[in-house]
Design an enzyme around this catalytic site. Sequence first.
Site, PDB file in Angstrom:
ATOM      1  N   GLU A  72      28.537  55.832  40.439  1.00  0.00           N
ATOM      2  CA  GLU A  72      29.286  55.193  39.690  1.00  0.00           C
ATOM      3  C   GLU A  72      29.420  53.662  39.918  1.00  0.00           C
ATOM      4  OE1 GLU A  72      33.553  56.397  41.057  1.00  0.00           O
ATOM      5  OE2 GLU A  72      32.116  58.231  40.775  1.00  0.00           O
ATOM      6  N   LYS A 118      31.010  50.076  41.202  1.00  0.00           N
ATOM      7  CA  LYS A 118      32.159  49.669  41.891  1.00  0.00           C
ATOM      8  C   LYS A 118      32.711  48.281  41.290  1.00  0.00           C
ATOM      9  CE  LYS A 118      33.087  48.663  46.674  1.00  0.00           C
ATOM     10  NZ  LYS A 118      34.195  47.568  46.469  1.00  0.00           N
ATOM     11  N   ASP A 173      34.965  45.216  40.335  1.00  0.00           N
ATOM     12  CA  ASP A 173      35.417  44.251  41.459  1.00  0.00           C
ATOM     13  C   ASP A 173      36.729  43.914  40.830  1.00  0.00           C
ATOM     14  OD1 ASP A 173      35.501  42.465  43.259  1.00  0.00           O
ATOM     15  OD2 ASP A 173      33.904  41.268  42.678  1.00  0.00           O
ATOM     16  N   TYR A 177      38.533  56.222  38.640  1.00  0.00           N
ATOM     17  CA  TYR A 177      37.438  56.965  39.220  1.00  0.00           C
ATOM     18  C   TYR A 177      37.741  57.844  40.209  1.00  0.00           C
ATOM     19  CZ  TYR A 177      38.623  52.384  42.058  1.00  0.00           C
ATOM     20  OH  TYR A 177      39.176  51.509  42.748  1.00  0.00           O
ATOM     21  N   LYS A 204      26.462  47.500  48.132  1.00  0.00           N
ATOM     22  CA  LYS A 204      26.712  46.221  47.370  1.00  0.00           C
ATOM     23  C   LYS A 204      25.614  45.507  46.739  1.00  0.00           C
ATOM     24  CE  LYS A 204      30.306  44.171  48.861  1.00  0.00           C
ATOM     25  NZ  LYS A 204      31.920  44.220  48.626  1.00  0.00           N
ATOM     26  N   CYS A 251      39.292   5.324  38.727  1.00  0.00           N
ATOM     27  CA  CYS A 251      38.539   6.250  37.801  1.00  0.00           C
ATOM     28  C   CYS A 251      37.076   5.978  37.878  1.00  0.00           C
ATOM     29  CB  CYS A 251      39.178   6.042  36.304  1.00  0.00           C
ATOM     30  SG  CYS A 251      37.985   6.763  34.914  1.00  0.00           S
ATOM     31  N   CYS A 256      36.397   4.037  34.265  1.00  0.00           N
ATOM     32  CA  CYS A 256      37.172   2.787  33.714  1.00  0.00           C
ATOM     33  C   CYS A 256      37.681   1.871  34.868  1.00  0.00           C
ATOM     34  CB  CYS A 256      38.042   2.988  32.406  1.00  0.00           C
ATOM     35  SG  CYS A 256      39.681   3.890  33.183  1.00  0.00           S
ATOM     36  N   CYS A 301      43.375  10.106  35.541  1.00  0.00           N
ATOM     37  CA  CYS A 301      43.106   8.653  35.057  1.00  0.00           C
ATOM     38  C   CYS A 301      44.220   8.578  33.846  1.00  0.00           C
ATOM     39  CB  CYS A 301      41.877   8.463  34.467  1.00  0.00           C
ATOM     40  SG  CYS A 301      41.727   6.800  33.574  1.00  0.00           S
ATOM     41  N   CYS A 356      39.596   4.881  28.128  1.00  0.00           N
ATOM     42  CA  CYS A 356      38.560   5.373  29.194  1.00  0.00           C
ATOM     43  C   CYS A 356      37.747   6.303  28.194  1.00  0.00           C
ATOM     44  CB  CYS A 356      39.440   6.221  29.892  1.00  0.00           C
ATOM     45  SG  CYS A 356      38.346   7.026  31.284  1.00  0.00           S
TER      46      CYS A 356
HETATM   47  S1  IVH Z   1      36.557  55.320  45.413  1.00  0.00           S
HETATM   48  C1  IVH Z   1      38.411  56.828  49.053  1.00  0.00           C
HETATM   49  N1  IVH Z   1      35.193  54.008  43.435  1.00  0.00           N
HETATM   50  O1  IVH Z   1      36.444  49.675  46.139  1.00  0.00           O
HETATM   51  C2  IVH Z   1      37.468  56.180  48.308  1.00  0.00           C
HETATM   52  N2  IVH Z   1      36.422  52.784  44.797  1.00  0.00           N
HETATM   53  O2  IVH Z   1      35.939  49.326  49.169  1.00  0.00           O
HETATM   54  C3  IVH Z   1      38.300  55.487  47.359  1.00  0.00           C
HETATM   55  N3  IVH Z   1      36.379  50.596  44.021  1.00  0.00           N
HETATM   56  O3  IVH Z   1      39.429  50.049  47.355  1.00  0.00           O
HETATM   57  C4  IVH Z   1      37.684  54.604  46.664  1.00  0.00           C
HETATM   58  N4  IVH Z   1      35.036  50.802  42.214  1.00  0.00           N
HETATM   59  O4  IVH Z   1      39.439  49.476  45.113  1.00  0.00           O
HETATM   60  C5  IVH Z   1      35.929  54.007  44.460  1.00  0.00           C
HETATM   61  N5  IVH Z   1      34.007  53.571  41.509  1.00  0.00           N
HETATM   62  C6  IVH Z   1      34.841  53.188  42.616  1.00  0.00           C
HETATM   63  C7  IVH Z   1      35.379  52.243  42.708  1.00  0.00           C
HETATM   64  C8  IVH Z   1      35.980  51.857  44.054  1.00  0.00           C
HETATM   65  C9  IVH Z   1      35.810  49.584  42.848  1.00  0.00           C
HETATM   66  C10 IVH Z   1      37.163  49.741  45.020  1.00  0.00           C
HETATM   67  C11 IVH Z   1      38.513  50.411  45.398  1.00  0.00           C
HETATM   68  C12 IVH Z   1      38.359  50.532  46.796  1.00  0.00           C
HETATM   69  C13 IVH Z   1      37.492  49.749  47.212  1.00  0.00           C
HETATM   70  C14 IVH Z   1      36.650  50.202  48.537  1.00  0.00           C
END
Ligand code: IVH
Length: 670
Positions: A112, A114, A116, A224, A311, A405, A408, A423, A429
């Site tokens: 899945e 991650k 941000d 998730y 990551k 500035c 000007c 300015c 300007c």
């Molecule tokens: S599972 C125990 N799934 O990443 C596992 N976390 O570094 C719980 N996050 O605190 C997290 N996408 O805020 C999970 N698909 C995903 C995620 C995810 C983003 C964040 C989440 C977590 C942090 C962990």
Amino acid sequence: MSPEINRIDQLRKELHRHNYNYYVKNAPEISDRDFDMLMKELEELEMRHPEHFDPNSPTRRVGSDLSDGFSQAAHIYPMLSLANTYSIDEVDAWVKRVDESLMGQETCIVGEMKFDGSGISLIYEHGRLVRAVTRGDGEKGDIVTENIRTIRSIPLELQGSGWPDFFEIRGEIVLPWAEFDRLNAEREALGEPLFANPRNAASGTLKLLNPSEVAHRGLDAYLYYLLGEDLPFDNHYDNMMAARSWGFKVSEAMTQLKTIEDVDRYINHWDTARKELPVATDGLVFKVNSLRQQLNLGFTAKSPRWAVAYKFAAERALTRLRFVSFDVGRMGIITPVANLEPVLLSGTVVKRASLHNDDIVRTLDIHEGDMLYVEKGGEIIPKITGVDTAARLPEARPVEFVSHCPACGTPLVRVEGEAAWVCPNKEGCVPQIVGRIEHFVGRRMMNIDGIGEETAAALFAHGYVKNIADLYDLEAGQLMNIEGFAAKSARRVIDGIGASKAVPFERVVFALSIPYVGETTAKKVARAAKSIERLMDMSVAELEAIEDVGPRIARTINDFFADGQNRDIVARLKAAGVQMAVAEDTGAAPSSDTLAGKSFVISGVFALHSRDEYKALIERNGGKNVGSISKKTDYILAGENMGPAKLEKAKALGIPIIDENTFLAMIGAQ
Ligand code: IVH
């Protein structure tokens, strides 16, 4: 039960469903206008029946203003983090470790995104959202239920069936790129500090004390992780699919992966494909699917052994600072810019990166000739994230902010309590004047194509356009004296200027470059005042009475219109035919982005509205009026007696010809 109470329940159900169709499925079934009408009906009925109050009513999505500080709640299960990996090899090693620990049992891995953003825990009881808590320190977090209720993709009442009476679902609150860009553009216009990335913007927004402000920010949520004693399935994937059927937004990218090769392919695919997603992601997460196997694998002190994060490589480069230059914006705000030795960063050569403001320069403690880290985390504008202090030359001096500035020479002033230097020479300007012209013609303002920064500067340098009102006296011949213009391109600009006279008053107010008046404020001010005459006459106190207008904005609006030069510009714009009052039918035909990016040619005579009204409707819904048919035209809006030459050309180019009924249906006005 009285018929009105019945109707309240029915409306709540119906509006929950329409919210879901719009915000989760991206497939609305009714027009925005019909939705607004149902909402209005519900609001009125709820006002008459306060005894039938429900905190989860769809009307509560707009947020109330009643919230002070946050109480905290302990998490039922601690919110842990994930172990990070940075390469396919590390992920493969994790998969192998899992296989070994499970001693050869068959495993399935769920892949899945991650996301941000900002982690959130949602508690549901009997199918209703009862509490939302931020991650906090992992043990306890802030209760932000009121703010969370404003996020339309989060179901307040579940649909379908099979949910446990009590469960927790976790996910990420995110601010989509489009909303992030909009928010930062607005903050820039208002001279407010910018958010560095959507994650900061999302977590900052969740902590706002005013839920109605949160409601305007466009947050979204991806879920998730389902937790509870009696979940419907014994594996993560099926549980998440069930959650999707209850109305939660679960990413389409969530997939079951059977083999290590599947895992590797998933990584290779999303390493680049993630750039197309509407929200920021900083990696992928892999989880063992079976809950029984998860239990077997257990946790370390900090993170589950049954999951790992991969990551994405931070797109970062190290390069030398050549010098810092200072840009002057249309409001006079001075922005420091790092000019760099060119460096390749995710496919583009970066030479400049914004340093935003004096505070950031100081925080990073940038010295002349420093080696700087430049990052492109998916944001369009690269940013400086750090300094390699070890590489600093011994005699290097700290970068000094300019005191005058750069354009000007006027001494800069710093508005108290703000990071920006300004300015004050508004009228003399050059970059400020050119910036205001550029802003005026922008897509969200008067939507006049063909005048970018260079053209605006050239028009000013030639003495043709010294302020925004001069645009309406511009002639095609003058444009042709400017490099890059020929008869046809000059004509297009003149046509665009003509069409801009139909742009609604709300956008005209935004286009004027009144300090601190962004897009949303402009709309509110325009609708409250109704006409420019009234707006120009309003006292500070009257302005302050408008929603969202505080003392500072009220004062600047008042000052703006007290200035004789501005009054003169407004008078000339009005004489040229620019809209200086709200259209009569604004209430009946709300504005939208339905036609964003679409250009229309109007031809013929119409039965239901005048040509000017259609022009205004096109503009109000984000589309663009153009004078003549070209390859780039998206639609011909044709009435009776469309000219045969136009008809011929439209057919030859294969451009769809639509009648007024079809058009009105497109914008949901029929
Ligand atoms: S599972 C125990 N799934 O990443 C596992 N976390 O570094 C719980 N996050 O605190 C997290 N996408 O805020 C999970 N698909 C995903 C995620 C995810 C983003 C964040 C989440 C977590 C942090 C962990």
